[in-house]
Design a protein around this motif. Structure first.
Motif, PDB file in Angstrom:
ATOM      1  N   TYR A  78       0.834  -1.208   0.000  1.00  0.00           N
ATOM      2  CA  TYR A  78       0.000   0.000   0.000  1.00  0.00           C
ATOM      3  C   TYR A  78       0.869   1.260   0.000  1.00  0.00           C
ATOM      4  O   TYR A  78       0.631   2.211  -0.761  1.00  0.00           O
ATOM      5  CB  TYR A  78      -0.914   0.014   1.219  1.00  0.00           C
ATOM      6  CG  TYR A  78      -1.978  -1.054   1.232  1.00  0.00           C
ATOM      7  CD1 TYR A  78      -3.074  -0.985   0.380  1.00  0.00           C
ATOM      8  CD2 TYR A  78      -1.891  -2.130   2.102  1.00  0.00           C
ATOM      9  CE1 TYR A  78      -4.053  -1.966   0.393  1.00  0.00           C
ATOM     10  CE2 TYR A  78      -2.866  -3.119   2.125  1.00  0.00           C
ATOM     11  CZ  TYR A  78      -3.944  -3.032   1.268  1.00  0.00           C
ATOM     12  OH  TYR A  78      -4.904  -4.014   1.284  1.00  0.00           O
ATOM     13  N   VAL A  79       1.886   1.259   0.867  1.00  0.00           N
ATOM     14  CA  VAL A  79       2.789   2.415   0.961  1.00  0.00           C
ATOM     15  C   VAL A  79       3.617   2.539  -0.314  1.00  0.00           C
ATOM     16  O   VAL A  79       3.888   3.653  -0.778  1.00  0.00           O
ATOM     17  CB  VAL A  79       3.695   2.260   2.193  1.00  0.00           C
ATOM     18  CG1 VAL A  79       4.681   3.412   2.286  1.00  0.00           C
ATOM     19  CG2 VAL A  79       2.861   2.189   3.463  1.00  0.00           C
ATOM     20  N   GLN A 101      -2.662  -1.274  -9.162  1.00  0.00           N
ATOM     21  CA  GLN A 101      -1.325  -1.386  -8.602  1.00  0.00           C
ATOM     22  C   GLN A 101      -1.313  -2.147  -7.281  1.00  0.00           C
ATOM     23  O   GLN A 101      -0.421  -2.977  -7.037  1.00  0.00           O
ATOM     24  CB  GLN A 101      -0.719   0.015  -8.410  1.00  0.00           C
ATOM     25  CG  GLN A 101      -0.430   0.742  -9.698  1.00  0.00           C
ATOM     26  CD  GLN A 101       0.569  -0.005 -10.557  1.00  0.00           C
ATOM     27  OE1 GLN A 101       1.523  -0.584 -10.046  1.00  0.00           O
ATOM     28  NE2 GLN A 101       0.357  -0.007 -11.861  1.00  0.00           N
ATOM     29  N   ASN A 102      -2.287  -1.910  -6.412  1.00  0.00           N
ATOM     30  CA  ASN A 102      -2.313  -2.621  -5.138  1.00  0.00           C
ATOM     31  C   ASN A 102      -2.520  -4.117  -5.337  1.00  0.00           C
ATOM     32  O   ASN A 102      -1.840  -4.941  -4.705  1.00  0.00           O
ATOM     33  CB  ASN A 102      -3.416  -2.053  -4.234  1.00  0.00           C
ATOM     34  CG  ASN A 102      -2.965  -0.803  -3.498  1.00  0.00           C
ATOM     35  OD1 ASN A 102      -2.070  -0.846  -2.661  1.00  0.00           O
ATOM     36  ND2 ASN A 102      -3.584   0.317  -3.810  1.00  0.00           N
ATOM     37  N   LEU A 103      -3.453  -4.479  -6.207  1.00  0.00           N
ATOM     38  CA  LEU A 103      -3.704  -5.900  -6.438  1.00  0.00           C
ATOM     39  C   LEU A 103      -2.558  -6.548  -7.210  1.00  0.00           C
ATOM     40  O   LEU A 103      -2.239  -7.727  -6.981  1.00  0.00           O
ATOM     41  CB  LEU A 103      -5.024  -6.090  -7.183  1.00  0.00           C
ATOM     42  CG  LEU A 103      -6.286  -5.751  -6.375  1.00  0.00           C
ATOM     43  CD1 LEU A 103      -7.531  -5.930  -7.233  1.00  0.00           C
ATOM     44  CD2 LEU A 103      -6.378  -6.618  -5.125  1.00  0.00           C
ATOM     45  N   TYR A 104      -1.926  -5.803  -8.116  1.00  0.00           N
ATOM     46  CA  TYR A 104      -0.785  -6.376  -8.847  1.00  0.00           C
ATOM     47  C   TYR A 104       0.377  -6.647  -7.895  1.00  0.00           C
ATOM     48  O   TYR A 104       1.023  -7.706  -7.976  1.00  0.00           O
ATOM     49  CB  TYR A 104      -0.349  -5.431  -9.961  1.00  0.00           C
ATOM     50  CG  TYR A 104       0.762  -5.994 -10.820  1.00  0.00           C
ATOM     51  CD1 TYR A 104       0.478  -6.870 -11.858  1.00  0.00           C
ATOM     52  CD2 TYR A 104       2.095  -5.664 -10.576  1.00  0.00           C
ATOM     53  CE1 TYR A 104       1.496  -7.405 -12.639  1.00  0.00           C
ATOM     54  CE2 TYR A 104       3.119  -6.188 -11.349  1.00  0.00           C
ATOM     55  CZ  TYR A 104       2.808  -7.055 -12.382  1.00  0.00           C
ATOM     56  OH  TYR A 104       3.826  -7.585 -13.144  1.00  0.00           O
ATOM     57  N   LYS A 157      -4.634 -17.508  -4.803  1.00  0.00           N
ATOM     58  CA  LYS A 157      -5.007 -16.159  -4.371  1.00  0.00           C
ATOM     59  C   LYS A 157      -4.242 -15.110  -5.170  1.00  0.00           C
ATOM     60  O   LYS A 157      -4.811 -14.097  -5.610  1.00  0.00           O
ATOM     61  CB  LYS A 157      -4.732 -15.995  -2.877  1.00  0.00           C
ATOM     62  CG  LYS A 157      -5.161 -14.645  -2.320  1.00  0.00           C
ATOM     63  CD  LYS A 157      -4.667 -14.449  -0.891  1.00  0.00           C
ATOM     64  CE  LYS A 157      -5.336 -15.434   0.057  1.00  0.00           C
ATOM     65  NZ  LYS A 157      -4.946 -15.156   1.473  1.00  0.00           N
ATOM     66  N   GLY A 158      -2.954 -15.334  -5.367  1.00  0.00           N
ATOM     67  CA  GLY A 158      -2.172 -14.383  -6.155  1.00  0.00           C
ATOM     68  C   GLY A 158      -2.646 -14.289  -7.591  1.00  0.00           C
ATOM     69  O   GLY A 158      -2.676 -13.199  -8.177  1.00  0.00           O
ATOM     70  N   SER A 159      -3.062 -15.424  -8.165  1.00  0.00           N
ATOM     71  CA  SER A 159      -3.571 -15.410  -9.543  1.00  0.00           C
ATOM     72  C   SER A 159      -4.863 -14.614  -9.646  1.00  0.00           C
ATOM     73  O   SER A 159      -5.064 -13.847 -10.600  1.00  0.00           O
ATOM     74  CB  SER A 159      -3.796 -16.844 -10.026  1.00  0.00           C
ATOM     75  OG  SER A 159      -2.601 -17.592  -9.974  1.00  0.00           O
ATOM     76  N   ALA A 187      -8.986  -4.235 -13.958  1.00  0.00           N
ATOM     77  CA  ALA A 187      -8.994  -2.811 -13.632  1.00  0.00           C
ATOM     78  C   ALA A 187      -8.145  -2.016 -14.613  1.00  0.00           C
ATOM     79  O   ALA A 187      -8.524  -0.903 -15.023  1.00  0.00           O
ATOM     80  CB  ALA A 187      -8.488  -2.608 -12.197  1.00  0.00           C
ATOM     81  N   TRP A 188      -7.021  -2.582 -15.024  1.00  0.00           N
ATOM     82  CA  TRP A 188      -6.147  -1.876 -15.971  1.00  0.00           C
ATOM     83  C   TRP A 188      -6.783  -1.782 -17.354  1.00  0.00           C
ATOM     84  O   TRP A 188      -6.645  -0.773 -18.043  1.00  0.00           O
ATOM     85  CB  TRP A 188      -4.807  -2.590 -16.042  1.00  0.00           C
ATOM     86  CG  TRP A 188      -3.703  -1.814 -16.696  1.00  0.00           C
ATOM     87  CD1 TRP A 188      -2.953  -2.195 -17.759  1.00  0.00           C
ATOM     88  CD2 TRP A 188      -3.220  -0.518 -16.330  1.00  0.00           C
ATOM     89  NE1 TRP A 188      -2.027  -1.230 -18.082  1.00  0.00           N
ATOM     90  CE2 TRP A 188      -2.171  -0.182 -17.227  1.00  0.00           C
ATOM     91  CE3 TRP A 188      -3.574   0.392 -15.343  1.00  0.00           C
ATOM     92  CZ2 TRP A 188      -1.478   1.022 -17.151  1.00  0.00           C
ATOM     93  CZ3 TRP A 188      -2.877   1.599 -15.270  1.00  0.00           C
ATOM     94  CH2 TRP A 188      -1.850   1.890 -16.168  1.00  0.00           C
ATOM     95  N   ALA A 189      -7.507  -2.833 -17.765  1.00  0.00           N
ATOM     96  CA  ALA A 189      -8.224  -2.790 -19.040  1.00  0.00           C
ATOM     97  C   ALA A 189      -9.326  -1.729 -19.003  1.00  0.00           C
ATOM     98  O   ALA A 189      -9.509  -0.968 -19.966  1.00  0.00           O
ATOM     99  CB  ALA A 189      -8.819  -4.166 -19.351  1.00  0.00           C
ATOM    100  N   ALA A 190     -10.060  -1.668 -17.895  1.00  0.00           N
ATOM    101  CA  ALA A 190     -11.078  -0.622 -17.741  1.00  0.00           C
ATOM    102  C   ALA A 190     -10.440   0.764 -17.747  1.00  0.00           C
ATOM    103  O   ALA A 190     -11.022   1.734 -18.250  1.00  0.00           O
ATOM    104  CB  ALA A 190     -11.861  -0.852 -16.450  1.00  0.00           C
ATOM    105  N   PHE A 191      -9.229   0.866 -17.203  1.00  0.00           N
ATOM    106  CA  PHE A 191      -8.501   2.135 -17.214  1.00  0.00           C
ATOM    107  C   PHE A 191      -8.234   2.589 -18.648  1.00  0.00           C
ATOM    108  O   PHE A 191      -8.405   3.765 -18.976  1.00  0.00           O
ATOM    109  CB  PHE A 191      -7.189   1.961 -16.447  1.00  0.00           C
ATOM    110  CG  PHE A 191      -6.318   3.185 -16.421  1.00  0.00           C
ATOM    111  CD1 PHE A 191      -6.450   4.117 -15.410  1.00  0.00           C
ATOM    112  CD2 PHE A 191      -5.357   3.409 -17.401  1.00  0.00           C
ATOM    113  CE1 PHE A 191      -5.650   5.246 -15.378  1.00  0.00           C
ATOM    114  CE2 PHE A 191      -4.557   4.524 -17.383  1.00  0.00           C
ATOM    115  CZ  PHE A 191      -4.705   5.447 -16.364  1.00  0.00           C
TER     116      PHE A 191
END
Length: 392
Positions: A45-46, A94-97, A190-192, A201-205
């Motif tokens: 997060y940081v 970015q947080n989920l990646y 979980k990571g996948s 989210a990046w595609a929606a971006f």
């Protein structure tokens, strides 16, 4: 002289290729440095907050001086678009990646990110930004490529398989058995899932950014505002998720390098270079180099991190790359077909016959004469003074 001109021409043609290949090395370095930072205890997060703070500071001067005369007004609609873009890219993606990278490996994360063009294609169809003609070969290629890419992502998520030893790294596996066992104990599923949601989210971006660019045309300013909004939103998310002030501490170490490198190179320089390349070659050309990053990360990760690579990841990556190039091939054919159609529908300029030109000239002379007469009459009327009535 001819030799110099020939070398100059070759250099000009090779610039987009050199730029995109260099950019993939930059992205690969970001994945490796970030992985090392996360392994050393850096809070993701940081890291997102510091990354986009560095990106904002790096791009703000260029946006201020280059686009100060062409920057559009900030309307409520533009503000909401920037707000949502800041949430989709810097916060969610970015947080989920980074979370997915922490649970898996750099090579696995890069391979999974290759589904991005396919997800963008699906969202473009849903938003009616992309048309599909089932009878056309190019549309069939895009559909088959989408299915193959999704199959590769599912295979990487659900199947790991045995460990594949690299030729140059066989001697290291005996010393890194603990690393392999620790990697096997990770929650790869979980990571996948985190990585797939990040790619969504990046595609929606990308879709929303294309909409925002129609009303807010200053690209540098838009990128700076997105990074600034992402910094503020990521800061708010970090305050909610992490209550300890110690997570914000950062020194002159790998954590600072990861934040500065990812912010300046991956979010600052990368946006600028990609924009220049897409102006000359289009987005299809720029996207086609993304599998190269996966290969670079696999080699660098095995050397630097002694990364363990699994058979399921290799097979899934091959399927993802094959599906990716099917989608890109279909999109490239769509672009060429649209260009041919636009050229065919462009009317050619017809020559004006001499008799018609003379008639047009006579009409213009007559109209000018009428205007002159009207101006003369107006002047006579203005010079005419009415007679005064005699005093009684």
């Amino acid at each position: 002289m001819e030799g110099r001109s020939c070398c100059s021409s070759i250099l000009q043609k090779s610039k987009p290729y050199i730029a995109m290949i260099s950019l993939q090395f930059g992205y690969a370095g970001m994945n490796i440095v970030t992985k090392v930072s996360l392994n050393r205890g850096m809070n993701h997060y940081v890291l997102v907050v510091y990354r986009h703070a560095f990106a904002t500071a790096a791009m703000a001067p260029f946006a201020f001086f280059v686009e100060r005369n062409v920057r559009p007004k900030m309307t409520f609609r533009n503000f909401m678009l920037i707000f949502v873009l800041g949430a989709l890219g810097p916060v969610i993606d970015q947080n989920l990646y980074y979370a997915g990278l922490k649970f898996t490996s750099p090579t696995f994360s890069c391979a999974m990110s290759n589904i991005l063009p396919t997800l963008t294609f699906i969202m473009a169809i849903l938003c009616r930004m992309e048309k599909v003609h089932l009878k056309k070969v190019r549309s069939q290629a895009k559909i088959v490529g989408t299915l193959v890419t999704v199959a590769g992502a599912m295979l990487m998520t659900l199947y790991k398989g045995p460990v594949v030893e690299m030729v140059w790294n066989k001697h290291a596996h005996a010393k890194t058995a603990e690393v392999a066992s620790a990697a096997a104990a990770k929650d790869w599923f979980k990571g996948s899932v985190f990585l797939i949601i990040a790619c969504l989210a990046w595609a929606a971006f990308f879709i929303l950014q294309a909409i925002a660019m129609k009303t807010y045309t200053a690209q540098l300013s838009l990128t700076t505002l997105i990074c600034l909004m992402g910094t503020l939103q990521s800061m708010a998310v970090t305050f909610v998720a992490e209550h300890s002030p110690s997570v914000w501490k950062i020194g002159f170490d790998m954590n600072l390098l990861a934040a500065a490198y990812a912010g300046i190179i991956s979010s600052g320089v990368a946006y600028y270079v990609q924009g220049l390349v897409m102006e000359r070659k289009g987005p299809v050309f720029a996207t086609a180099f993304s599998p190269l990053m996966m290969i670079i990360v696999a080699i660098m990760g095995s050397f630097i991190l002694h990364e363990v690579i699994y058979l399921g990841g290799i097979i899934g990556a091959i399927l993802i790359v094959a599906g990716l190039y099917l989608v890109l091939w279909g999109k490239h054919k769509d672009t060429k077909a649209a260009a041919k159609l636009a050229a065919a529908n462009t009317p050619a300029a017809l020559p004006v016959p001499a008799t018609d030109a003379e008639e047009i000239g006579q009409i213009e002379d007559i109209s000018m004469t009428d205007v002159d007469l009207e101006e003369a009459n107006a002047a006579n009327l203005s010079s005419f003074e009415p007679m005064q009535a005699p005093n009684a």
